[in-house]
Motif scaffolding. Structure first.
Motif, PDB file in Angstrom:
ATOM      1  N   GLU A 226     -15.218   8.983  42.479  1.00  0.00           N
ATOM      2  CA  GLU A 226     -14.067   8.203  42.944  1.00  0.00           C
ATOM      3  C   GLU A 226     -14.253   6.722  42.673  1.00  0.00           C
ATOM      4  N   SER A 227     -15.479   6.323  42.287  1.00  0.00           N
ATOM      5  CA  SER A 227     -15.764   4.928  41.947  1.00  0.00           C
ATOM      6  C   SER A 227     -16.804   4.909  40.841  1.00  0.00           C
ATOM      7  N   VAL A 228     -16.940   3.764  40.205  1.00  0.00           N
ATOM      8  CA  VAL A 228     -17.853   3.622  39.066  1.00  0.00           C
ATOM      9  C   VAL A 228     -18.965   2.665  39.440  1.00  0.00           C
ATOM     10  N   TRP A 229     -20.185   3.100  39.158  1.00  0.00           N
ATOM     11  CA  TRP A 229     -21.343   2.248  39.403  1.00  0.00           C
ATOM     12  C   TRP A 229     -21.614   1.404  38.167  1.00  0.00           C
ATOM     13  N   ALA A 230     -22.288   0.291  38.368  1.00  0.00           N
ATOM     14  CA  ALA A 230     -22.589  -0.611  37.264  1.00  0.00           C
ATOM     15  C   ALA A 230     -23.405   0.111  36.192  1.00  0.00           C
ATOM     16  N   GLY A 231     -22.999  -0.046  34.960  1.00  0.00           N
ATOM     17  CA  GLY A 231     -23.748   0.525  33.842  1.00  0.00           C
ATOM     18  C   GLY A 231     -23.360   1.939  33.483  1.00  0.00           C
ATOM     19  N   GLY A 244     -13.152   0.531  40.332  1.00  0.00           N
ATOM     20  CA  GLY A 244     -14.123  -0.219  39.542  1.00  0.00           C
ATOM     21  C   GLY A 244     -14.278   0.274  38.116  1.00  0.00           C
ATOM     22  N   TRP A 245     -13.275   0.989  37.600  1.00  0.00           N
ATOM     23  CA  TRP A 245     -13.415   1.575  36.267  1.00  0.00           C
ATOM     24  C   TRP A 245     -13.556   0.506  35.178  1.00  0.00           C
ATOM     25  N   GLN A 246     -13.051  -0.694  35.456  1.00  0.00           N
ATOM     26  CA  GLN A 246     -13.125  -1.749  34.438  1.00  0.00           C
ATOM     27  C   GLN A 246     -14.562  -2.134  34.101  1.00  0.00           C
ATOM     28  N   GLN A 247     -15.512  -1.881  35.032  1.00  0.00           N
ATOM     29  CA  GLN A 247     -16.892  -2.258  34.771  1.00  0.00           C
ATOM     30  C   GLN A 247     -17.678  -1.158  34.060  1.00  0.00           C
ATOM     31  N   ALA A 248     -17.033  -0.055  33.724  1.00  0.00           N
ATOM     32  CA  ALA A 248     -17.734   1.032  33.027  1.00  0.00           C
ATOM     33  C   ALA A 248     -18.246   0.552  31.671  1.00  0.00           C
ATOM     34  N   ARG A 249     -19.407   1.024  31.309  1.00  0.00           N
ATOM     35  CA  ARG A 249     -19.996   0.647  30.013  1.00  0.00           C
ATOM     36  C   ARG A 249     -19.139   1.162  28.860  1.00  0.00           C
ATOM     37  N   ALA A 250     -18.539   2.338  29.038  1.00  0.00           N
ATOM     38  CA  ALA A 250     -17.608   2.910  28.070  1.00  0.00           C
ATOM     39  C   ALA A 250     -16.649   3.793  28.835  1.00  0.00           C
ATOM     40  N   PHE A 251     -15.433   3.931  28.332  1.00  0.00           N
ATOM     41  CA  PHE A 251     -14.421   4.728  29.018  1.00  0.00           C
ATOM     42  C   PHE A 251     -13.606   5.528  28.009  1.00  0.00           C
ATOM     43  N   GLU A 285     -14.292  11.585  36.514  1.00  0.00           N
ATOM     44  CA  GLU A 285     -13.261  11.602  37.542  1.00  0.00           C
ATOM     45  C   GLU A 285     -12.903  13.040  37.916  1.00  0.00           C
ATOM     46  N   PRO A 286     -12.362  13.268  39.112  1.00  0.00           N
ATOM     47  CA  PRO A 286     -12.012  14.629  39.534  1.00  0.00           C
ATOM     48  C   PRO A 286     -10.997  15.270  38.583  1.00  0.00           C
ATOM     49  N   ILE A 287     -11.186  16.553  38.329  1.00  0.00           N
ATOM     50  CA  ILE A 287     -10.296  17.333  37.480  1.00  0.00           C
ATOM     51  C   ILE A 287      -9.873  18.568  38.261  1.00  0.00           C
TER      52      ILE A 287
END
Length: 312
Positions: A226-231, A244-251, A285-287
Motif C-alpha cells: 500500500e506504500s513504497v519504501w525508499a529504493g 509514495g510511488w513517486q520515490q520508487a526506483r523504477a515503476f 500493488e494489490p491485484i
C-alpha cells in the motif's frame, strides 16, 4: 520451421513461441533431448514436464482420457489448458518427462507449436524457456538473454498473446482439481464441469509449476504493498497508486485500466524489466484474485516465496 525440425530430429532443444509463454522444446520420446532440457534450465529432476501434442489422436496414444477429461480437451484444445491423465502403457514417453509418475501432463498448443509437432510426428516436452525458478519468457529476446548461450535456436514469434503458463487440472473421481492456475480462468472450466474446482494441497509435486518458490526475479518481492519504501521498484496495477510511488526506483503498471488479461500478458516482462533496475526489492500493488487474477497472484506468491530450498 525447417531449422527447428532438423534440430529436434537430432535430439537437440529449441525455444519456440506458444500462446502462453515461450517453451524450451525437445522430443518427449528421446531421453537425451529431455535431459538437455533439464540441463539448459537447471531444472529439478523431480519436477515433471508437459508433453505437447498436435491433435487428439496423438494425445490418446499417450494418455488415458476419462469422459470429463475428454470433454475439457474438446472445449479448450488447442489452447492454454493442461490435463493430467494416466500415462498409457507403452506410450513411449521418456521417464524423465513424467518424473517417475504414472500420470502425464498433456497440452495441445496453437499456432507454430502445433504445426511443428504435427510435422515432427512426435510429442514435444516443453517447459517454459527460462532458467529454472526464474521469470518465464514472453518474448524471443527474453529467451535469448537468458538461455541464448545454452541452446542452439530461438524461434522468435514475437510477444506471446496469453503471457501466463497454462492452467493445469486433473480429474479425480469425477471431480476436477486445480493444480496450477493459468491462462484459462477457473470459472471457465467450472462452467464446463458444472461444478466447482477442487483446490488445496496435494501429496507432493503432481505437475509443473507446483514448487513453492518459482518464477523468481533476482530481487526480493513484497506483495500487496500500500506504500513504497525508499529504493524499491514498484509493480503497479490499475489507476490507483501506492502511497509514495513517486520515490520508487523504477515503476511499471501491469494495466493502467485494471484489465487482468492485459496484466497477465505483461506480468513476466515487467518483472524482468524491474529486476534490471537494480532495486533489491520489488513492491507489488494489490491485484484482485478473480478470473486471471488468481493465476497472477499465484505466480507472484511463488516469486516472493523463501528461496532457501536447495532444489530451486
Amino acid at each position: 520451421m525447417d531449422a527447428a525440425l532438423a534440430l529436434l530430429g537430432a535430439g537437440e532443444v529449441v525455444a519456440i513461441p506458444t500462446e502462453t509463454v515461450y517453451g524450451l522444446a525437445g522430443d518427449a520420446t528421446n531421453g537425451e533431448a529431455v535431459a538437455r532440457i533439464f540441463e539448459a534450465k537447471g531444472r529439478p529432476r523431480f519436477n515433471p514436464l508437459i508433453a505437447h501434442v498436435a491433435d487428439m489422436a496423438m494425445a490418446e496414444r499417450i494418455g488415458v482420457f476419462d469422459p470429463l477429461s475428454r470433454k475439457l480437451a474438446e472445449k479448450f484444445w488447442p489452447g492454454p489448458l493442461t490435463l493430467v491423465v494416466p500415462l498409457r502403457p507403452g506410450a513411449g514417453i521418456h521417464p524423465l518427462v513424467t518424473a517417475g509418475l504414472d500420470t502425464i501432463a498433456l497440452r495441445m498448443p496453437k499456432g507454430f507449436g502445433g504445426t511443428l509437432i504435427a510435422r515432427l510426428g512426435r510429442p514435444l516436452a516443453a517447459p517454459s524457456a527460462n532458467s529454472s525458478g526464474k521469470i518465464s519468457s514472453t518474448s524471443g529476446e527474453a529467451v535469448a538473454n537468458d538461455l541464448g548461450a545454452r541452446i542452439p535456436l530461438v524461434v522468435d514469434g514475437g510477444a506471446t498473446p496469453v503471457g501466463l503458463e497454462s492452467t493445469i487440472v486433473k480429474v479425480e473421481d469425477g471431480k476436477v482439481r486445480l493444480l496450477r492456475p493459468g491462462g484459462v480462468p477457473a470459472g471457465d472450466i467450472e462452467a464446463v464441469c458444472a461444478a466447482p474446482l477442487l483446490r488445496g494441497m496435494t501429496a507432493g509435486v503432481e505437475a509443473p509449476g507446483m514448487l513453492a518458490s518459482h518464477y523468481a526475479p533476482g530481487a526480493q518481492m513484497r506483495l500487496n504493498a500500500e506504500s513504497v519504501w525508499a529504493g524499491e521498484a514498484l509493480l503497479g496495477f490499475g489507476p490507483r497508486r501506492a502511497e509514495g510511488w513517486q520515490q520508487a526506483r523504477a515503476f511499471l503498471n501491469l494495466s493502467d485500466r485494471g484489465d487482468l488479461r492485459e496484466a497477465a500478458t505483461n506480468l513476466f516482462a515487467h518483472l524482468q524489466s524491474l529486476d534490471r533496475s537494480g532495486a533489491a526489492l520489488i513492491a507489488v500493488e494489490p491485484i484482485p484474485s478473480d478470473e486471471l487474477g488468481e493465476a497472477i497472484n499465484d505466480r507472484l506468491a511463488r516469486a516472493a516465496a523463501p528461496r532457501d530450498n536447495p532444489h530451486i
